[in-house]
Design a protein around this motif. Structure first.
Motif, PDB file in Angstrom:
ATOM      1  N   TYR A 162       0.774  -1.435  -0.130  1.00 15.99           N
ATOM      2  CA  TYR A 162      -0.128  -0.004   0.006  1.00 15.99           C
ATOM      3  C   TYR A 162       0.688   1.232   0.007  1.00 15.99           C
ATOM      4  O   TYR A 162       0.273   2.396   0.180  1.00 15.99           O
ATOM      5  N   SER A 163       2.250   1.260  -0.446  1.00 16.02           N
ATOM      6  CA  SER A 163       2.868   2.379  -0.447  1.00 16.02           C
ATOM      7  C   SER A 163       3.778   2.204  -1.760  1.00 16.02           C
ATOM      8  O   SER A 163       3.122   1.527  -2.744  1.00 16.02           O
ATOM      9  N   GLN A 164       5.069   2.650  -1.828  1.00 16.61           N
ATOM     10  CA  GLN A 164       5.733   2.635  -3.090  1.00 16.61           C
ATOM     11  C   GLN A 164       7.291   2.933  -2.582  1.00 16.61           C
ATOM     12  O   GLN A 164       7.411   3.560  -1.639  1.00 16.61           O
ATOM     13  N   VAL A 165       8.289   2.636  -3.521  1.00 19.71           N
ATOM     14  CA  VAL A 165       9.560   2.651  -3.576  1.00 19.71           C
ATOM     15  C   VAL A 165       9.832   4.065  -3.887  1.00 19.71           C
ATOM     16  O   VAL A 165       9.084   5.006  -4.008  1.00 19.71           O
ATOM     17  N   GLY A 166      11.094   4.372  -4.290  1.00 22.60           N
ATOM     18  CA  GLY A 166      11.396   5.859  -4.511  1.00 22.60           C
ATOM     19  C   GLY A 166      12.691   5.947  -5.322  1.00 22.60           C
ATOM     20  O   GLY A 166      12.762   5.259  -6.478  1.00 22.60           O
ATOM     21  N   ILE A 167      13.396   6.909  -5.041  1.00 23.44           N
ATOM     22  CA  ILE A 167      14.498   7.351  -6.042  1.00 23.44           C
ATOM     23  C   ILE A 167      15.717   6.342  -6.484  1.00 23.44           C
ATOM     24  O   ILE A 167      15.922   6.504  -7.540  1.00 23.44           O
ATOM     25  N   ALA A 168      16.073   5.716  -5.241  1.00 25.96           N
ATOM     26  CA  ALA A 168      17.035   4.503  -5.594  1.00 25.96           C
ATOM     27  C   ALA A 168      16.445   3.388  -6.548  1.00 25.96           C
ATOM     28  O   ALA A 168      17.331   3.228  -7.486  1.00 25.96           O
ATOM     29  N   HIS A 169      15.167   3.056  -6.476  1.00 27.71           N
ATOM     30  CA  HIS A 169      14.636   2.137  -7.247  1.00 27.71           C
ATOM     31  C   HIS A 169      14.441   2.667  -8.651  1.00 27.71           C
ATOM     32  O   HIS A 169      14.612   1.931  -9.595  1.00 27.71           O
ATOM     33  N   ALA A 170      14.261   3.937  -8.929  1.00 29.46           N
ATOM     34  CA  ALA A 170      13.834   4.469 -10.190  1.00 29.46           C
ATOM     35  C   ALA A 170      15.421   4.656 -10.725  1.00 29.46           C
ATOM     36  O   ALA A 170      15.271   4.148 -12.119  1.00 29.46           O
ATOM     37  N   LEU A 171      16.113   4.993 -10.186  1.00 30.94           N
ATOM     38  CA  LEU A 171      17.785   4.878 -10.822  1.00 30.94           C
ATOM     39  C   LEU A 171      18.308   3.452 -11.098  1.00 30.94           C
ATOM     40  O   LEU A 171      18.922   3.359 -11.979  1.00 30.94           O
ATOM     41  N   SER A 172      17.720   2.656 -10.201  1.00 29.55           N
ATOM     42  CA  SER A 172      18.456   1.198 -10.382  1.00 29.55           C
ATOM     43  C   SER A 172      17.920   0.838 -11.479  1.00 29.55           C
ATOM     44  O   SER A 172      18.607  -0.122 -12.170  1.00 29.55           O
ATOM     45  N   TYR A 173      16.530   0.917 -11.798  1.00 33.71           N
ATOM     46  CA  TYR A 173      15.904   0.191 -13.003  1.00 33.71           C
ATOM     47  C   TYR A 173      16.782   0.948 -14.063  1.00 33.71           C
ATOM     48  O   TYR A 173      16.750   0.196 -14.847  1.00 33.71           O
ATOM     49  N   GLY A 174      17.124   2.093 -14.131  1.00 32.74           N
ATOM     50  CA  GLY A 174      17.701   2.745 -15.559  1.00 32.74           C
ATOM     51  C   GLY A 174      19.075   2.051 -15.663  1.00 32.74           C
ATOM     52  O   GLY A 174      19.531   1.627 -16.576  1.00 32.74           O
ATOM     53  N   LEU A 175      19.967   2.157 -14.415  1.00 28.20           N
ATOM     54  CA  LEU A 175      21.141   1.123 -14.351  1.00 28.20           C
ATOM     55  C   LEU A 175      21.008  -0.168 -14.908  1.00 28.20           C
ATOM     56  O   LEU A 175      21.759  -0.774 -15.654  1.00 28.20           O
ATOM     57  N   SER A 176      20.026  -0.831 -14.265  1.00 28.51           N
ATOM     58  CA  SER A 176      19.950  -2.353 -14.563  1.00 28.51           C
ATOM     59  C   SER A 176      19.422  -2.293 -16.406  1.00 28.51           C
ATOM     60  O   SER A 176      19.944  -3.463 -16.773  1.00 28.51           O
ATOM     61  N   TYR A 177      18.628  -1.721 -16.684  1.00 27.02           N
ATOM     62  CA  TYR A 177      18.138  -1.583 -18.116  1.00 27.02           C
ATOM     63  C   TYR A 177      19.436  -1.879 -19.161  1.00 27.02           C
ATOM     64  O   TYR A 177      19.483  -2.344 -20.152  1.00 27.02           O
ATOM     65  N   VAL A 178      20.300  -0.645 -18.712  1.00 28.19           N
ATOM     66  CA  VAL A 178      21.471  -0.557 -19.916  1.00 28.19           C
ATOM     67  C   VAL A 178      22.658  -1.499 -19.282  1.00 28.19           C
ATOM     68  O   VAL A 178      23.286  -2.198 -20.496  1.00 28.19           O
ATOM     69  N   MET A 179      22.962  -1.467 -18.166  1.00 35.55           N
ATOM     70  CA  MET A 179      24.287  -2.028 -17.723  1.00 35.55           C
ATOM     71  C   MET A 179      24.141  -3.714 -17.238  1.00 35.55           C
ATOM     72  O   MET A 179      24.997  -4.635 -17.188  1.00 35.55           O
ATOM     73  N   GLY A 180      22.711  -4.084 -16.989  1.00 34.12           N
ATOM     74  CA  GLY A 180      22.124  -5.408 -16.568  1.00 34.12           C
ATOM     75  C   GLY A 180      23.009  -5.771 -15.118  1.00 34.12           C
ATOM     76  O   GLY A 180      23.042  -6.779 -14.698  1.00 34.12           O
ATOM     77  N   THR A 181      23.076  -4.508 -14.360  1.00 36.00           N
ATOM     78  CA  THR A 181      23.349  -4.833 -13.118  1.00 36.00           C
ATOM     79  C   THR A 181      22.234  -5.294 -12.185  1.00 36.00           C
ATOM     80  O   THR A 181      21.228  -4.881 -12.295  1.00 36.00           O
ATOM     81  N   PRO A 182      22.791  -6.425 -11.353  1.00 32.86           N
ATOM     82  CA  PRO A 182      21.753  -6.867 -10.414  1.00 32.86           C
ATOM     83  C   PRO A 182      21.298  -6.044  -9.689  1.00 32.86           C
ATOM     84  O   PRO A 182      21.797  -5.059  -9.392  1.00 32.86           O
TER      85      PRO A 182
END
Length: 371
Positions: A266-286
């Protein structure tokens, strides 16, 4: 945009949702050995096949021999070295359909967050037509998934209890968020985490810690989420800042992961997860490592959270990789930035409805260049 608005309304309490949760869970050291007993009632004459998706790290270990697979079952070993992808889900569904004479009675995921997300996604796509990429978003799944069971062997992602399965798609990294995503049954056996490499244990545990920090400091927070998030956060501090026995640390982190996953229903994550999604998408970072890499640069937004994170990292003797994005091209940075920027609910949770006036694409890009 409609999906984004729906989830924002639900999370902010404007239109309370009757979210489903895991209906059955067994907990305790050695509880993995109950899996065969749990599966037995699902098997009926002529319809008995169970599909096990298992991390291939267990191929030569004792756990492989403990899987209660019958001769008609299908056991697929999968590498968790890369983030789960929509194409991978589609390929697994095709493989299962080609090898099984009838529709399986259950999908069982055994492993960390990658295997749990794959199991949830495969269970959904066994009953819904199209590609997994078609269902990335909120409430796009129409047909009930196959019965699916999660057996986590790592703790921290909350994938065992969440209503999402996060996948790298052709255009973005985004979850299949739906009422049909949560597992029907979860087996929580802390002994399955014995032997996990320390850095992997830390990164996955920090996924739990970071999403608790983001949830508890976000605008979507409410009494339901904070009650679970506060417990998870306290458990993370015990595990990573105190001198616990290995067995006690495994049990407490498993409970932190469970409560942390519940906290974001019933809530949400934030900035770190948004940035991590971008990093994972391009770099494949776990995912867990990606969260750690970006979180160290977010003191402006989560000062207390970053301070405690650094205490945990030093206490556990973890050195984060450096110069991860040094070889990235302008195009790479642009893609990372756009993927992160597109995660509107996460930014709104962190910075408010006027979040676009508080952070720019250029600022996001500058954070990526520091990693």
């Amino acid at each position: 945009m409609k999906d984004s608005l729906n989830i924002k309304a639900a999370l902010k309490g404007k239109k309370p949702r009757n979210f489903p949760m895991v209906s059955r869970v067994v907990y305790g050291p050695g509880s993995f050995d109950q899996l065969g007993e749990i599966l037995q009632p699902l098997r009926t004459p002529g319809k008995e096949t169970v599909v096990f998706l298992m991390d291939d790290v267990f191929e030569d270990g004792r756990l492989h021999g403990r899987v209660p697979a019958l001769k008609e079952d299908l056991l697929i070993l999968i590498s968790a070295s890369e983030e789960p992808k929509t194409q991978q889900v589609d390929a697994l569904v095709a493989q299962i359909q080609s090898k099984c004479e009838s529709t399986p009675v259950a999908i069982v995921g055994i492993g960390g967050g990658t295997l749990l997300d794959l199991a949830k996604a495969v269970a959904i796509m066994m009953t819904n037509t199209g590609s997994a990429a078609d269902f990335q978003g909120w409430d796009l799944v129409r047909e009930k998934a196959l019965y699916h069971i999660g057996v986590p062997t790592l703790s921290g992602t909350g994938a065992e209890v969440s209503r999402t399965t996060v996948l790298l798609g052709p255009k973005r990294k985004l979850g299949i968020n739906s009422d049909h995503t949560p597992f029907d049954q979860v087996v929580l056996d802390p002994d399955l985490a014995v032997g996990v490499p320390k850095d992997q244990w830390f990164y996955t545990g920090m996924d739990c810690y970071i999403h608790c920090v983001e949830s508890l400091n976000g605008g979507y927070i409410n009494a339901f989420s904070s009650s679970y998030g506060e417990i998870a956060l306290a458990l993370c501090k015990e595990v990573f800042l105190e001198d616990l026995s290995p067995a006690e640390a495994r049990e407490k982190l498993m409970m932190a992961s469970w409560h942390g996953g519940m906290s974001i229903a019933y809530s949400q994550v934030g900035i770190a997860h948004a940035l991590s999604y971008g990093l994972s998408y391009v770099m494949g970072t776990p995912h867990g490592l990606g969260n750690c890499l970006v979180f160290t640069h977010l003191e402006e937004f989560y000062p207390e959270g970053v301070r405690i994170f650094e205490q945990m990292r030093k206490k556990q003797g973890i050195a984060l990789p450096k110069n991860v994005t040094r070889s990235c091209s302008d195009s790479d940075f642009e893609t990372m930035t756009e993927v992160a920027y597109s995660m509107e609910p996460l930014w709104e949770n962190a910075l408010g409805e006027d979040w676009k006036s508080k952070i720019s694409r250029q600022q996001i890009r500058e954070i990526f260049t520091k990693i």
